[in-house]
Motif scaffolding. Structure first.
Motif, PDB file in Angstrom:
ATOM      1  N   PHE A 196       0.826  -1.207   0.000  1.00  0.00           N
ATOM      2  CA  PHE A 196       0.000   0.000   0.000  1.00  0.00           C
ATOM      3  C   PHE A 196       0.863   1.262   0.000  1.00  0.00           C
ATOM      4  N   ILE A 197       2.018   1.210   0.656  1.00  0.00           N
ATOM      5  CA  ILE A 197       2.943   2.343   0.598  1.00  0.00           C
ATOM      6  C   ILE A 197       3.443   2.538  -0.833  1.00  0.00           C
ATOM      7  N   TYR A 198       3.790   1.411  -1.471  1.00  0.00           N
ATOM      8  CA  TYR A 198       4.227   1.467  -2.877  1.00  0.00           C
ATOM      9  C   TYR A 198       3.123   2.050  -3.755  1.00  0.00           C
ATOM     10  N   TYR A 199       1.883   1.582  -3.534  1.00  0.00           N
ATOM     11  CA  TYR A 199       0.751   2.064  -4.333  1.00  0.00           C
ATOM     12  C   TYR A 199       0.549   3.567  -4.117  1.00  0.00           C
ATOM     13  N   ALA A 200       0.657   4.014  -2.865  1.00  0.00           N
ATOM     14  CA  ALA A 200       0.470   5.438  -2.565  1.00  0.00           C
ATOM     15  C   ALA A 200       1.551   6.273  -3.244  1.00  0.00           C
ATOM     16  N   ILE A 201       2.793   5.788  -3.209  1.00  0.00           N
ATOM     17  CA  ILE A 201       3.889   6.522  -3.845  1.00  0.00           C
ATOM     18  C   ILE A 201       3.664   6.625  -5.347  1.00  0.00           C
ATOM     19  N   THR A 202       3.245   5.522  -5.982  1.00  0.00           N
ATOM     20  CA  THR A 202       3.010   5.562  -7.434  1.00  0.00           C
ATOM     21  C   THR A 202       1.875   6.519  -7.790  1.00  0.00           C
ATOM     22  N   GLN A 203       0.858   6.589  -6.937  1.00  0.00           N
ATOM     23  CA  GLN A 203      -0.246   7.511  -7.199  1.00  0.00           C
ATOM     24  C   GLN A 203       0.210   8.965  -7.068  1.00  0.00           C
TER      25      GLN A 203
END
Length: 270
Positions: A196-203
């Motif tokens: 989820f941290i990775y997903y947030a960073i990509t967003q």
């Protein structure tokens, strides 16, 4: 030893993969058999509608379970108590990751192929013929617009992109699992949190990129790009595909490196 590891991994995955595909094909065949009794009655419409819903659910489940089982097998085989046995084998961490990724990727490709066959079974007849006609028309239209040579090249580039993207997708989840294992407690939750941290960073990165593009929309750079695309549409498509391929390969390599580093230096089995 790597060949034996490949063989063992294929057989282990096949035990869960094969029943899923048999169920999917059986559901598709059941839907096709129902169509032999087609009538104008309300009862037939209800039965056929139910069969269609069941088929769509089975199709989605086969794709999702293939992905999930590939992730679960990686975790259990390398980061649970099974890891004690796995890492006694004369195989390097990189070879373990490679075998897991290639077999999982092959199972996903196999599921997609079975899904296509199941679609052929379920829609066999006029619907399937119309779908194939539409696909053929689009291919001819594309070849007429960009030329036969470019169309063939686009197909191979698309296949290459898929061949890199599927392993990259698995390696992303593997990297999240590996980083989650660096937590002292609640490692599975940690792996989910990393994702989820990775997903947030990509967003955030995507949003910033869109904002920058918005501000540069009236700049000379965008005008130059637009003029290039208008002048060289065939080359532009090639450049887009090769750019996507490059980034997919780059991130796949990054995820692979993360997993290897964690296994080599931070491995802490439960």
């Amino acid at each position: 030893m790597v060949k034996k590891l490949f063989k063992h991994e294929f057989l282990a995955v096949l035990r869960t993969w094969l029943p899923m595909q048999i169920i999917l094909l059986a559901v598709a065949m059941f839907g096709r058999i129902i169509q032999f009794f087609e009538t104008d009655t309300q009862a037939y419409r209800i039965v056929f509608g139910s069969a269609t819903v069941i088929y769509v659910i089975a199709l989605f489940a086969a794709l999702m379970l293939t992905l999930i089982f590939g992730i679960i097998r990686f975790y259990k085989n390398l980061f649970s108590c099974e890891g004690y046995l796995s890492f006694t084998l004369p195989v390097t961490p990189a070879q373990h990751i490679m075998v897991k990724t290639l077999v999982a990727g092959a199972s996903m490709v196999g599921t997609v192929l079975v899904a296509f066959v199941s679609f052929m079974l379920f829609t066999a007849g006029e619907v399937f013929v119309e779908v194939m006609k539409a696909v053929g028309y689009l291919i001819k239209l594309f070849a007429k617009e960009f030329g036969s040579g470019n169309t063939v090249a686009y197909v191979f580039e698309g296949i290459a992109l898929v061949a890199v993207y599927i392993p990259m997708m698995y390696l992303l989840y593997y990297a999240c699992i590996a980083l989650g294992q660096t937590f002292k407690k609640n490692r599975v939750i940690g792996a989910v949190g990393v994702y989820f941290i990775y997903y947030a960073i990509t967003q955030v990165v995507a949003t910033v990129f869109i904002i920058i593009c918005t501000f540069l929309a009236d700049s000379g750079l965008f005008a130059a790009i637009s003029n290039f695309v208008d002048a060289q549409p065939e080359l532009s498509v090639h450049l887009v595909l090769w750019t996507l391929l490059f980034w997919a390969a780059l991130f796949a390599g990054l995820y692979f490196w993360i997993v290897k580093i964690v296994i080599r230096n931070k491995l802490n089995l439960e």
